[in-house]
Design a protein around this motif. Structure first.
Motif, PDB file in Angstrom:
ATOM      1  N   ARG A  71       0.567  -1.351  -0.317  1.00  0.00           N
ATOM      2  CA  ARG A  71       0.292   0.033  -0.283  1.00  0.00           C
ATOM      3  C   ARG A  71       0.974   1.091  -0.285  1.00  0.00           C
ATOM      4  NH1 ARG A  71      -2.855   1.991   5.126  1.00  0.00           N
ATOM      5  NH2 ARG A  71      -3.170   3.891   3.503  1.00  0.00           N
ATOM      6  N   SER A  72       0.135   2.352  -0.893  1.00  0.00           N
ATOM      7  CA  SER A  72       1.121   3.697  -0.369  1.00  0.00           C
ATOM      8  C   SER A  72      -0.103   3.710  -0.076  1.00  0.00           C
ATOM      9  CB  SER A  72       1.039   4.278  -1.496  1.00  0.00           C
ATOM     10  OG  SER A  72      -0.675   4.508  -1.664  1.00  0.00           O
ATOM     11  N   PHE A  73       0.542   5.729   1.447  1.00  0.00           N
ATOM     12  CA  PHE A  73      -0.172   6.484   1.558  1.00  0.00           C
ATOM     13  C   PHE A  73      -0.912   7.628   1.283  1.00  0.00           C
ATOM     14  CE2 PHE A  73       1.570   3.273   4.419  1.00  0.00           C
ATOM     15  CZ  PHE A  73       0.859   3.486   5.197  1.00  0.00           C
ATOM     16  N   GLN A  74      -1.999   8.545   1.872  1.00  0.00           N
ATOM     17  CA  GLN A  74      -1.841   9.733   1.564  1.00  0.00           C
ATOM     18  C   GLN A  74      -0.626  10.632   1.419  1.00  0.00           C
ATOM     19  OE1 GLN A  74      -5.347  10.704   2.568  1.00  0.00           O
ATOM     20  NE2 GLN A  74      -5.318  13.017   2.083  1.00  0.00           N
ATOM     21  N   MET A  75      -0.350  10.922   3.176  1.00  0.00           N
ATOM     22  CA  MET A  75       0.960  11.376   2.508  1.00  0.00           C
ATOM     23  C   MET A  75       2.467  10.902   2.161  1.00  0.00           C
ATOM     24  SD  MET A  75       0.002  14.232   4.037  1.00  0.00           S
ATOM     25  CE  MET A  75       1.503  15.000   4.768  1.00  0.00           C
ATOM     26  N   MET A  76       2.919  11.148   1.262  1.00  0.00           N
ATOM     27  CA  MET A  76       4.224  10.270   0.798  1.00  0.00           C
ATOM     28  C   MET A  76       5.179   9.796   2.132  1.00  0.00           C
ATOM     29  SD  MET A  76       4.784  11.211  -3.102  1.00  0.00           S
ATOM     30  CE  MET A  76       4.554  13.352  -3.159  1.00  0.00           C
ATOM     31  N   ASN A  77       5.539   8.464   1.626  1.00  0.00           N
ATOM     32  CA  ASN A  77       6.652   8.167   2.788  1.00  0.00           C
ATOM     33  C   ASN A  77       8.154   7.389   2.439  1.00  0.00           C
ATOM     34  OD1 ASN A  77       6.642   6.641   5.110  1.00  0.00           O
ATOM     35  ND2 ASN A  77       6.274   5.365   5.284  1.00  0.00           N
ATOM     36  N   LEU A  78       8.403   8.678   1.742  1.00  0.00           N
ATOM     37  CA  LEU A  78      10.198   8.016   1.239  1.00  0.00           C
ATOM     38  C   LEU A  78      11.065   8.855   1.896  1.00  0.00           C
ATOM     39  CD1 LEU A  78       8.642   9.382  -2.245  1.00  0.00           C
ATOM     40  CD2 LEU A  78       8.774   6.878  -1.608  1.00  0.00           C
ATOM     41  N   PHE A  79      12.637   8.109   1.954  1.00  0.00           N
ATOM     42  CA  PHE A  79      13.721   8.234   2.510  1.00  0.00           C
ATOM     43  C   PHE A  79      14.195   9.531   1.322  1.00  0.00           C
ATOM     44  CE2 PHE A  79      13.049   3.909   4.215  1.00  0.00           C
ATOM     45  CZ  PHE A  79      13.096   3.724   5.805  1.00  0.00           C
ATOM     46  N   ASP A  80      13.826  10.277   2.092  1.00  0.00           N
ATOM     47  CA  ASP A  80      13.670  11.900   1.053  1.00  0.00           C
ATOM     48  C   ASP A  80      15.531  11.896   0.790  1.00  0.00           C
ATOM     49  OD1 ASP A  80      11.127  12.808   0.318  1.00  0.00           O
ATOM     50  OD2 ASP A  80      11.261  13.680   2.049  1.00  0.00           O
ATOM     51  N   ASP A  81      16.465  11.820   2.377  1.00  0.00           N
ATOM     52  CA  ASP A  81      17.428  11.798   1.466  1.00  0.00           C
ATOM     53  C   ASP A  81      18.833  11.254   1.119  1.00  0.00           C
ATOM     54  OD1 ASP A  81      17.569  14.528   2.586  1.00  0.00           O
ATOM     55  OD2 ASP A  81      17.570  13.830   4.748  1.00  0.00           O
ATOM     56  N   SER A  82      17.724   9.565   0.514  1.00  0.00           N
ATOM     57  CA  SER A  82      18.557   8.767   0.184  1.00  0.00           C
ATOM     58  C   SER A  82      18.120   8.452  -1.296  1.00  0.00           C
ATOM     59  CB  SER A  82      17.416   8.118   0.404  1.00  0.00           C
ATOM     60  OG  SER A  82      18.180   6.990   2.335  1.00  0.00           O
ATOM     61  N   ALA A  83      19.371   8.378  -2.199  1.00  0.00           N
ATOM     62  CA  ALA A  83      19.097   8.284  -3.617  1.00  0.00           C
ATOM     63  C   ALA A  83      17.862   7.213  -3.973  1.00  0.00           C
ATOM     64  CB  ALA A  83      20.011   7.249  -4.435  1.00  0.00           C
ATOM     65  N   VAL A  84      16.967   7.238  -5.253  1.00  0.00           N
ATOM     66  CA  VAL A  84      15.475   7.304  -5.561  1.00  0.00           C
ATOM     67  C   VAL A  84      15.781   5.140  -5.045  1.00  0.00           C
ATOM     68  CG1 VAL A  84      14.712   6.998  -7.500  1.00  0.00           C
ATOM     69  CG2 VAL A  84      15.137   8.382  -6.927  1.00  0.00           C
ATOM     70  N   ILE A  85      17.350   4.813  -6.197  1.00  0.00           N
ATOM     71  CA  ILE A  85      16.819   3.825  -6.178  1.00  0.00           C
ATOM     72  C   ILE A  85      17.381   2.914  -4.489  1.00  0.00           C
ATOM     73  CG2 ILE A  85      19.903   3.778  -6.630  1.00  0.00           C
ATOM     74  CD1 ILE A  85      19.372   0.636  -8.290  1.00  0.00           C
ATOM     75  N   GLU A  86      18.166   3.560  -4.069  1.00  0.00           N
ATOM     76  CA  GLU A  86      17.513   3.324  -1.887  1.00  0.00           C
ATOM     77  C   GLU A  86      16.118   2.499  -1.511  1.00  0.00           C
ATOM     78  OE1 GLU A  86      21.613   4.804   0.048  1.00  0.00           O
ATOM     79  OE2 GLU A  86      20.623   6.109  -1.182  1.00  0.00           O
ATOM     80  N   ASN A  87      15.288   3.950  -2.349  1.00  0.00           N
ATOM     81  CA  ASN A  87      13.992   3.742  -1.678  1.00  0.00           C
ATOM     82  C   ASN A  87      13.680   2.861  -2.271  1.00  0.00           C
ATOM     83  OD1 ASN A  87      12.164   5.540  -0.427  1.00  0.00           O
ATOM     84  ND2 ASN A  87      13.944   7.019  -1.282  1.00  0.00           N
ATOM     85  N   ILE A  88      13.999   2.269  -3.127  1.00  0.00           N
ATOM     86  CA  ILE A  88      13.381   0.296  -3.943  1.00  0.00           C
ATOM     87  C   ILE A  88      13.983  -0.510  -3.178  1.00  0.00           C
ATOM     88  CG2 ILE A  88      13.086  -0.510  -6.190  1.00  0.00           C
ATOM     89  CD1 ILE A  88      10.816   1.763  -5.719  1.00  0.00           C
ATOM     90  N   ILE A  89      15.695  -0.317  -2.646  1.00  0.00           N
ATOM     91  CA  ILE A  89      16.286  -1.842  -2.246  1.00  0.00           C
ATOM     92  C   ILE A  89      16.248  -2.058  -1.672  1.00  0.00           C
ATOM     93  CG2 ILE A  89      18.747  -2.376  -1.268  1.00  0.00           C
ATOM     94  CD1 ILE A  89      19.556  -0.739  -4.270  1.00  0.00           C
ATOM     95  N   LEU A  90      15.155  -1.185  -0.954  1.00  0.00           N
ATOM     96  CA  LEU A  90      15.184  -1.123   0.958  1.00  0.00           C
ATOM     97  C   LEU A  90      13.681  -2.098   0.647  1.00  0.00           C
ATOM     98  CD1 LEU A  90      16.438   2.011   2.152  1.00  0.00           C
ATOM     99  CD2 LEU A  90      17.053   0.182   3.329  1.00  0.00           C
ATOM    100  N   ALA A  91      13.463  -2.018  -0.406  1.00  0.00           N
ATOM    101  CA  ALA A  91      11.349  -2.845   0.084  1.00  0.00           C
ATOM    102  C   ALA A  91      11.824  -3.756  -0.625  1.00  0.00           C
ATOM    103  CB  ALA A  91      10.779  -1.152  -0.461  1.00  0.00           C
ATOM    104  N   LEU A  92      13.236  -4.010  -1.481  1.00  0.00           N
ATOM    105  CA  LEU A  92      12.777  -5.011  -1.905  1.00  0.00           C
ATOM    106  C   LEU A  92      13.013  -6.442  -0.747  1.00  0.00           C
ATOM    107  CD1 LEU A  92      16.046  -4.596  -4.846  1.00  0.00           C
ATOM    108  CD2 LEU A  92      13.210  -5.005  -5.195  1.00  0.00           C
ATOM    109  N   PRO A  93      12.065  -8.220  -0.906  1.00  0.00           N
ATOM    110  CA  PRO A  93      12.335  -8.802   0.165  1.00  0.00           C
ATOM    111  C   PRO A  93      13.842  -9.571   0.378  1.00  0.00           C
ATOM    112  CG  PRO A  93      10.850  -8.946  -1.221  1.00  0.00           C
ATOM    113  CD  PRO A  93      11.138  -7.799  -2.367  1.00  0.00           C
ATOM    114  N   ASP A  94      14.238  -9.487  -0.857  1.00  0.00           N
ATOM    115  CA  ASP A  94      15.891 -10.150  -0.631  1.00  0.00           C
ATOM    116  C   ASP A  94      16.517  -9.556  -0.199  1.00  0.00           C
ATOM    117  OD1 ASP A  94      14.810 -11.984  -2.414  1.00  0.00           O
ATOM    118  OD2 ASP A  94      15.736 -11.653  -4.212  1.00  0.00           O
ATOM    119  N   PHE A  95      16.563  -8.111  -0.564  1.00  0.00           N
ATOM    120  CA  PHE A  95      17.108  -6.986   0.972  1.00  0.00           C
ATOM    121  C   PHE A  95      17.103  -7.394   2.224  1.00  0.00           C
ATOM    122  CE2 PHE A  95      17.682  -3.709   3.499  1.00  0.00           C
ATOM    123  CZ  PHE A  95      17.857  -3.502   3.306  1.00  0.00           C
ATOM    124  N   ARG A  96      15.921  -7.133   2.502  1.00  0.00           N
ATOM    125  CA  ARG A  96      15.131  -7.827   4.096  1.00  0.00           C
ATOM    126  C   ARG A  96      15.693  -9.183   4.215  1.00  0.00           C
ATOM    127  NH1 ARG A  96       9.089  -4.766   3.881  1.00  0.00           N
ATOM    128  NH2 ARG A  96       9.849  -2.731   3.339  1.00  0.00           N
TER     129      ARG A  96
END
Length: 247
Positions: A82-107
């Motif tokens: 899910r997403s939220f009405q208020m965006m929930n991103l790591f603003d100081d991180s690179a775009v690709i880091e936001n994606i990597i942190l959500a990958l099941p393989d990363f976790r």
């Protein structure tokens, strides 16, 4: 059987009843919409469906399994993003880091990080594939905060998709977007719907009516109308509201 079902959901906070006997079903491969006036209970409904609130009573079933009251993390691992009405991103991180942190393989691999994830080619390739899906290739090393507002919305959807879901819940995805960014988002969801099932709360009725296969109208904490966009054109509640012009 629908991929996702809510059966007679009731939610109260103290003496205040927010949801009363809500039943919804979402079919695999479809875009489903939820609309209604402010304060109708739409976001509370989303919170119940995705585990952020436990229903006072009723049941929630995903792919034949009762997930009522399970923690959001457990529900997410089963394939619900899910997403939220208020965006929930790591603003100081690179775009690709936001994606990597959500990958099941990363976790799985980096519960305790001792090496740079950027040395893991498989993770980078997975993240780049997600960014390609949401149209953000070429932006991967930018700080997330530097993206346009529309691209930040696309990144938020990318973070949801990185978890490899079967169903994606989007809470007001067009919130804050101008006309051109809204058009681009509609094109993006139109492309992604070939692979994912979407459920959207949306205040932009034109956006919702153009994309959704089925729309449920929530008011006073209840589902008062449901059907295809064409069905809702003749609904008396829609006709009496400002939504009638859009429908």
């Amino acid at each position: 059987m629908a991929l996702f079902e809510a059966r007679n959901i009731h939610k109260r906070f103290g003496s205040r009843v927010v949801l009363e006997d809500i039943s919804l079903s979402f079919e695999e491969g479809q875009v489903s919409g939820i609309m209604g006036p402010n304060g109708a209970g739409k976001t509370t409904c989303f919170h119940c469906l995705t585990g952020h609130h436990k229903p006072t009573r009723g049941s929630i079933v995903f792919d034949g399994e009762d997930i009522t009251g399970k923690a959001p993390q457990r529900i997410a691992r089963k394939g619900v993003s899910r997403s939220f009405q208020m965006m929930n991103l790591f603003d100081d991180s690179a775009v690709i880091e936001n994606i990597i942190l959500a990958l099941p393989d990363f976790r799985r691999r980096y519960a305790q990080i001792t090496t740079s994830v950027f040395d893991d080619r498989a993770l980078l390739d997975q993240a780049l594939e997600v960014l390609d899906q949401v149209g953000l290739l070429g932006h991967e090393w930018q700080p997330s905060l530097s993206l346009s507002y529309g691209n930040r919305r696309a990144l938020e959807i990318g973070v949801a998709l990185a978890a490899k879901p079967r169903i994606v819940f989007l809470d007001e995805p067009t919130s804050g977007l101008g006309a051109e960014a809204t058009r681009q988002l509609a094109e993006l969801i139109g492309k992604l719907r070939k692979k994912y099932t979407f459920v959207m709360i949306e205040h932009d009725m034109r956006f919702l009516f153009e994309l959704a296969d089925k729309i449920s109208v929530i008011h006073w904490g209840q589902v008062i109308a449901e059907g295809t966009p064409d069905d809702l054109q003749s609904n008396k509640w829609v006709q009496r509201s400002a939504l009638g012009e859009v429908a």
